[in-house]
Enzyme design. Structure first.
Site, PDB file in Angstrom:
ATOM      1  N   CYS A  40      -4.350   0.724  -2.222  1.00 54.92           N
ATOM      2  CA  CYS A  40      -4.131  -0.450  -1.381  1.00 54.92           C
ATOM      3  C   CYS A  40      -3.155  -1.397  -2.098  1.00 54.92           C
ATOM      4  O   CYS A  40      -3.026  -1.357  -3.333  1.00 54.92           O
ATOM      5  CB  CYS A  40      -5.433  -1.209  -1.169  1.00 54.92           C
ATOM      6  SG  CYS A  40      -6.682  -0.295  -0.266  1.00 54.92           S
ATOM      7  N   CYS A  91     -10.638  -4.118   1.215  1.00 55.82           N
ATOM      8  CA  CYS A  91     -11.677  -3.086   1.252  1.00 55.82           C
ATOM      9  C   CYS A  91     -12.625  -3.259   0.070  1.00 55.82           C
ATOM     10  O   CYS A  91     -12.345  -4.018  -0.871  1.00 55.82           O
ATOM     11  CB  CYS A  91     -11.045  -1.695   1.232  1.00 55.82           C
ATOM     12  SG  CYS A  91     -10.442  -1.183  -0.386  1.00 55.82           S
ATOM     13  N   GLU A 112      -3.408  -4.499  -2.788  1.00 51.14           N
ATOM     14  CA  GLU A 112      -4.054  -5.383  -3.776  1.00 51.14           C
ATOM     15  C   GLU A 112      -4.135  -4.701  -5.138  1.00 51.14           C
ATOM     16  O   GLU A 112      -3.883  -5.310  -6.175  1.00 51.14           O
ATOM     17  CB  GLU A 112      -5.476  -5.735  -3.320  1.00 51.14           C
ATOM     18  CG  GLU A 112      -5.565  -6.528  -2.020  1.00 51.14           C
ATOM     19  CD  GLU A 112      -5.687  -5.643  -0.775  1.00 51.14           C
ATOM     20  OE1 GLU A 112      -5.052  -4.570  -0.731  1.00 51.14           O
ATOM     21  OE2 GLU A 112      -6.402  -6.048   0.156  1.00 51.14           O
ATOM     22  N   CYS A 163     -11.122  -2.627  -3.425  1.00 52.13           N
ATOM     23  CA  CYS A 163     -10.254  -3.729  -3.891  1.00 52.13           C
ATOM     24  C   CYS A 163     -11.094  -4.926  -4.310  1.00 52.13           C
ATOM     25  O   CYS A 163     -10.787  -5.595  -5.292  1.00 52.13           O
ATOM     26  CB  CYS A 163      -9.266  -4.134  -2.806  1.00 52.13           C
ATOM     27  SG  CYS A 163      -7.944  -2.925  -2.621  1.00 52.13           S
ATOM     28  N   ASN A 167       0.839  -1.199   0.000  1.00 53.63           N
ATOM     29  CA  ASN A 167       0.000   0.000   0.000  1.00 53.63           C
ATOM     30  C   ASN A 167       0.876   1.251   0.000  1.00 53.63           C
ATOM     31  O   ASN A 167       1.956   1.288   0.609  1.00 53.63           O
ATOM     32  CB  ASN A 167      -1.000   0.000   1.168  1.00 53.63           C
ATOM     33  CG  ASN A 167      -0.394  -0.250   2.524  1.00 53.63           C
ATOM     34  OD1 ASN A 167       0.634  -0.896   2.641  1.00 53.63           O
ATOM     35  ND2 ASN A 167      -1.036   0.252   3.556  1.00 53.63           N
ATOM     36  N   ILE A 168       0.406   2.239  -0.739  1.00 51.00           N
ATOM     37  CA  ILE A 168       1.171   3.478  -0.910  1.00 51.00           C
ATOM     38  C   ILE A 168       0.257   4.654  -0.625  1.00 51.00           C
ATOM     39  O   ILE A 168      -0.817   4.789  -1.232  1.00 51.00           O
ATOM     40  CB  ILE A 168       1.762   3.549  -2.338  1.00 51.00           C
ATOM     41  CG1 ILE A 168       2.787   2.418  -2.494  1.00 51.00           C
ATOM     42  CG2 ILE A 168       2.407   4.921  -2.598  1.00 51.00           C
ATOM     43  CD1 ILE A 168       3.306   2.197  -3.880  1.00 51.00           C
ATOM     44  N   GLU A 169       0.670   5.478   0.347  1.00 50.85           N
ATOM     45  CA  GLU A 169      -0.123   6.645   0.732  1.00 50.85           C
ATOM     46  C   GLU A 169       0.581   7.907   0.278  1.00 50.85           C
ATOM     47  O   GLU A 169       1.800   8.029   0.424  1.00 50.85           O
ATOM     48  CB  GLU A 169      -0.314   6.636   2.254  1.00 50.85           C
ATOM     49  CG  GLU A 169      -1.118   5.419   2.709  1.00 50.85           C
ATOM     50  CD  GLU A 169      -1.085   5.184   4.208  1.00 50.85           C
ATOM     51  OE1 GLU A 169      -0.432   5.966   4.949  1.00 50.85           O
ATOM     52  OE2 GLU A 169      -1.705   4.188   4.645  1.00 50.85           O
TER      53      GLU A 169
HETATM   54  N1  THU Z   1      -5.147  -1.174   2.911  1.00 52.76           N
HETATM   55  C1  THU Z   1      -4.654  -2.088   2.015  1.00 52.76           C
HETATM   56  O1  THU Z   1      -3.576  -1.894   1.459  1.00 52.76           O
HETATM   57  N2  THU Z   1      -5.376  -3.190   1.750  1.00 52.76           N
HETATM   58  C2  THU Z   1      -6.537  -3.513   2.366  1.00 52.76           C
HETATM   59  O2  THU Z   1      -7.116  -4.555   2.049  1.00 52.76           O
HETATM   60  C3  THU Z   1      -7.102  -2.628   3.391  1.00 52.76           C
HETATM   61  C4  THU Z   1      -6.432  -1.313   3.551  1.00 52.76           C
HETATM   62  C5  THU Z   1      -4.337   0.008   3.214  1.00 52.76           C
HETATM   63  C6  THU Z   1      -4.782   1.288   2.570  1.00 52.76           C
HETATM   64  C7  THU Z   1      -4.147   2.329   3.493  1.00 52.76           C
HETATM   65  O3  THU Z   1      -2.820   2.537   3.104  1.00 52.76           O
HETATM   66  C8  THU Z   1      -4.154   1.655   4.854  1.00 52.76           C
HETATM   67  O4  THU Z   1      -4.333   0.255   4.610  1.00 52.76           O
HETATM   68  C9  THU Z   1      -5.257   2.159   5.761  1.00 52.76           C
HETATM   69  O5  THU Z   1      -6.453   2.239   5.095  1.00 52.76           O
END
Ligand code: THU
Length: 238
Positions: A159, A192, A161, A195, A148-150
Site C-alpha cells: 500500500c 488497511c 502508506e 498499514c 501503492n504498487i501491485e
Molecule cells: N491500498 C492502499 O494503497 N492504501 C490503503 O490504505 C488501502 C488499499 C491499495 C492496495 C492495493 O494496491 C489497492 O489499494 C487495493 O487493495
C-alpha cells in the site's frame, strides 16, 4: 554514501538484528537505497530490495539495475524480484562504486495539499485494482511520498502508506510527523489493518490525515487508528 555500514545503520531490525542493504538505479540515473524494515508482526516486514524497488517506482522511475553488498545476507524473496523485474543484482564492495545521483526527499515549506497528492497518485502501479492511492509523510528530512504498487504476486505488493514508511526509513529518518493519504477514486481512504499496524510502530503519536477532496479532510492521531494493537511490549512478555 561511502560504506554499506552507513546503509546498514538505517535498518530497522529490532527483532532479528538482520541487516539488509540494496540500491536500485532507475533509468533516470537516480539511485534509490533500501533497507530492511521489520514489524513486531513479523510477516509485515519489508525487505531492502522491495523498499528500494518501490521507492524507485513510486518516483515514476523505472528500475534499471540493482546492487547489493558482497556476500550479503539474502532473503528468500530475491529470486522473485530478479525474475519479475528482470534485474541482475550486482555485488559491490562499497556503494560509492554505484554511479548515479542519490535520491533525496523533497524539501517543502508548506504542507502538501489535495492537488499535490492527486498528482503523486498518478505514479501508482495498479494493474490489478485500478485503484491508485498516494501517501505523503512529513519528516525531519523532508517530504516522503509513496504510491501503492501491485506485482504479480499480490502478497508482495504494498500500500502507499507502507511504501512511504519504507522509503523514509531507507532514506535515513524515523522521525515521522504527519501522513496525508488520498485515494482519488474513493471518498477517502481508510488505511488497511496492515498499514495501521506499521504506522503504529513508527508514528503512533503522529497525525493521519485522510483527504476527501480539496476542502475536506479527517485528522486522527495514528494510535487512534488501531486500539489495542500488537506491540513489542507484548512480544517481550511472552
Ligand atoms: N491500498 C492502499 O494503497 N492504501 C490503503 O490504505 C488501502 C488499499 C491499495 C492496495 C492495493 O494496491 C489497492 O489499494 C487495493 O487493495
Amino acid at each position: 554514501m561511502k560504506s554499506w555500514e552507513e546503509l546498514y545503520d538505517r535498518n530497522y531490525s529490532p527483532y532479528s538484528g538482520k541487516k539488509e542493504a540494496c540500491l536500485v538505479r532507475g533509468e533516470s540515473g537516480i539511485i534509490y537505497p533500501g533497507v530492511r524494515v521489520e514489524n513486531v508482526s513479523f510477516p509485515l516486514t519489508i525487505h531492502a530490495v522491495q523498499a528500494a524497488l518501490f521507492m524507485c517506482i513510486s518516483q515514476g522511475d523505472q528500475p534499471e539495475s540493482a546492487f547489493i553488498p558482497e556476500q550479503a545476507y539474502c532473503n528468500d524473496t530475491m529470486p522473485f524480484w530478479k525474475k519479475s523485474c528482470n534485474l541482475a543484482f550486482k555485488e559491490l564492495s562499497q556503494p560509492s562504486e554505484c554511479e548515479g545521483i542519490w535520491f533525496l526527499p523533497k524539501q517543502m515549506s508548506i504542507e502538501p495539499d489535495f492537488k499535490k497528492l492527486e498528482e503523486i497518485s498518478k505514479k501508482a502501479l495498479v494493474p490489478e485494482s485500478s485503484f491508485p492511492v498516494a501517501a505523503v509523510i512529513t519528516s525531519d528530512i523532508g517530504m516522503i511520498d509513496g504510491v501503492n504498487i501491485e506485482v504479480t504476486d499480490w502478497q508482495k505488493g504494498l500500500c502507499a502508506e507502507r511504501v512511504a514508511i519504507a522509503s523514509g526509513i531507507s532514506l535515513g529518518t524515523r522521525l515521522f510527523k504527519k501522513i496525508y493519504i488520498i485515494a482519488p477514486k474513493s471518498d477517502y481512504v481508510s488505511p488497511c489493518g496492515a498499514c495501521r499496524q506499521v504506522l503504529s510502530e513508527h508514528m503512533a503519536d503522529g497525525k493521519a490525515i485522510f483527504m476527501e477532496n480539496p476542502s475536506e479532510s479527517h485528522t486522527l492521531i495514528v494510535r487512534e487508528l488501531l486500539p489495542y494493537h500488537f506491540s513489542a511490549h507484548q512480544l517481550r512478555n511472552k
